[in-house]
Design a protein around this motif. Structure first.
Motif, short mmCIF file in Angstrom:
data_model
loop_
_atom_site.label_atom_id
_atom_site.label_comp_id
_atom_site.label_asym_id
_atom_site.label_seq_id
_atom_site.Cartn_x
_atom_site.Cartn_y
_atom_site.Cartn_z
N GLY A 159 -9.19 1.39 6.03
CA GLY A 159 -7.98 0.84 6.63
C GLY A 159 -8.08 0.83 8.15
N ILE A 182 -2.53 -2.39 11.53
CA ILE A 182 -1.17 -2.14 10.98
C ILE A 182 -0.15 -2.23 12.12
N ASP A 232 1.88 6.87 2.83
CA ASP A 232 1.94 5.62 2.06
C ASP A 232 3.23 5.56 1.25
N ALA A 278 0.59 -9.74 2.00
CA ALA A 278 -0.19 -9.01 2.99
C ALA A 278 -1.66 -9.11 2.58
N GLU A 309 -4.17 -7.25 7.47
CA GLU A 309 -3.12 -6.37 7.95
C GLU A 309 -3.60 -4.93 8.13
N LEU A 362 -3.96 -2.58 6.06
CA LEU A 362 -3.40 -1.54 5.19
C LEU A 362 -4.41 -1.11 4.15
N ARG A 380 1.11 -1.50 0.60
CA ARG A 380 0.66 -2.89 0.65
C ARG A 380 1.48 -3.76 -0.30
N ASP A 438 4.11 -6.80 0.56
CA ASP A 438 4.12 -8.11 -0.13
C ASP A 438 5.54 -8.50 -0.53
#
Lengths: 393, 97
Positions: free
Chosen positions: A9, A14, A152, B32, B36, B38, B44, B48
């Motif tokens: 990631g 982000i 998350d 997404a 992006e 993520l 994620r 979306d």
């Protein structure tokens, strides 16, 4: 190669996504102000007044979108920061873990090979220290993973809250679009060169096309030209029925429901709808009802078909009649209840047990069936089935 | 109350701006992607939903804004044409007299 790695990631990206959303939110906010200004202004012309009257819906949408994007941007910025920390920690831990593993690989053959007992003890202690370092690094990596997962989950909760507002698509609308997309995907089964798979593919293509019809009829989206150009026209009438079959696939009248993916459900729905069309083609035991002692495979193209409705116990509701009422009213109500039960409730109860995806399919099936009836009533589907494209859009 | 005088070219410009907004609405990314940054996870999918679960409103709004924009463009052009024709007729009348 290390067993542990830096978490994948890009926190920088982000943040960029969050900034883009925030910027879009600000632009939409400004646009909302302009639209409200246009609407609230006193216009000195009839055309201007009409124009202002029509500027009603857009500012409401822009305002809701600005709020949605603003909340999403905040959630993503917070997530990016937390994720960056977790990722850095995971990278550091993975590096320490690698170094400890490499060192232990070198030390392992030396432990016990020393002739001098003092030297042997020293190597043993050194090995134990690096072993602890490896364990510590591993613990640190898992702690980073835990931090990432917590971040998350926090971000997902905030985004989910932001995405439930007046803009959110209705279930039936989502269901129709899901049916279009997944039906088109499952129709690829028809590429396999057997009558059985071709029939299933055609029905699945019909599901997709029928959902497009419903979308056009109910929501005015898409075009008759696009629908008329679809190759699966002949199966469209079957599409709605196949969707309701798909919704209740794998749900017996009694006992637990099977866990089925969306694609498997649609294949089974198409199979059930296809069944009557394939009575002339049964070259093997793969297609056809299971006899006593015959085990029917549950997946792939040999999947078992859903149970017929006749196996389902219909549970009546509304049977406790108001005995003081007139007999005619009671009879009329019973007929109405029975009709609703037979038409909707049995399917609905089965779909409820099968889970949210099955419910979506059922809503899509109902939408398709009612839309096709509406279209038939106004003659559009009949006209379009003869591939007379009456809509230039 | 503040009074604003809006001329025909402003109305036409407003229409063009609204048509641009309609295009933007139609082109909003719905999912997404990897761009992006993520990692795979719940966020994620939730992003979306933020981006893509307002398809119906998006279509309706794009249509409504496009119609408003086109109306403003047409009206602005019409006002300008009327003004030009009025000027021309006045000039012609003056030269003829």
């Amino acid at each position: 190669m290390s067993a542990l790695a830096k978490l994948p990631g890009d926190p920088g990206l982000i943040h960029e996504t969050a900034e883009a959303l925030a910027a879009a939110g600000e632009q939409l906010g400004a646009l909302t102000d302009v639209c409200y200004g246009l609407r609230e202004a006193t216009w000195d012309s009839p055309a201007g007044q009409q124009f202002a009257a029509r500027v009603a819906g857009p500012p409401r949408v822009f305002s809701a979108l600005a709020r949605r994007y603003g909340l999403a941007a905040q959630a993503l910025h917070a997530y990016a920061d937390a994720f960056a920390a977790a990722q850095a920690r995971s990278a550091h831990a993975a590096e320490r873990f690698d170094r400890a593993c490499d060192t232990l690989a070198v030390l392992a053959p030396q432990v016990g090979a020393a002739a001098d007992p003092f030297e042997g003890a020293r190597r043993q202690a050194q090995y134990a220290a690096w072993d602890r370092a490896r364990t510590d690094a591993e613990s640190s990596w898992y702690a980073a993973l835990h931090e990432y997962r917590a971040a998350d989950a926090r971000c997902a909760a905030l985004l989910e809250a932001a995405s439930h507002d007046e803009l959110t698509d209705s279930w039936q609308y989502t269901a129709l679009h899901t049916a279009q997309r997944e039906g088109a995907r499952v129709s690829a089964v028809g590429m396999a060169p057997t009558p059985w798979t071709k029939a299933v593919g055609a029905i699945a293509g019909g599901i997709s096309t029928a959902a497009m019809v419903a979308d056009k009829v109910i929501y005015g989206e898409g075009s008759w030209r696009q629908i008329g150009g679809n190759a699966a026209l002949s199966a469209v009438g079957s599409g709605g029925r196949a969707l309701t079959y798909a919704a209740r696939a794998g749900v017996p009248a009694l006992g637990p429901a099977e866990r089925l993916g969306l694609g498997s459900r649609l294949v089974r729905g198409a199979q059930a709808e296809t069944r009557d069309k394939l009575t002339a083609w049964r070259p093997s035991s793969h297609v056809g009802p299971a006899g006593p002692g015959v085990t029917v495979p549950r997946a792939g193209r040999h999947a078992r078909r859903p149970n017929p409705l006749s196996d389902t116990t219909i549970v009546r509701w509304g049977q406790q009649a108001n005995r003081r009422g007139s007999a005619a009213l009671v009879a009329g109500r019973d007929v109405a209840v029975k009709t609703v039960e037979q038409r909707y409730l049995v399917d609905y109860r089965l779909a409820l047990r099968a889970g949210p995806e099955a419910q979506k399919l059922l809503y899509a099936g109902w939408g398709v069936q009612s839309a096709l009836k509406t279209s038939e009533a106004v003659g559009r589907v009949r006209a379009w089935r003869t591939v007379r494209d009456d809509d230039p859009s | 109350m503040t009074q604003l005088r809006v001329d025909a070219s402003d109305i036409r410009a407003l229409g063009a701006a609204l048509l641009g907004v309609a295009d933007d609405l139609a082109a909003v990314p719905m999912r997404a992607g990897a761009g992006e940054g993520l990692p795979p996870g719940r966020a994620r999918g939730a992003l979306d939903a933020v981006l893509g679960n307002w398809l119906q409103v998006r279509h309706e709004s794009a249509r409504a804004v496009a119609a408003l924009g086109q109306a403003a463009v047409d009206a602005g052009a019409a006002y300008l044409r009327v003004e030009d024709e009025t000027v021309q007729s006045l000039v012609t009348t003056k030269e003829g007299s």
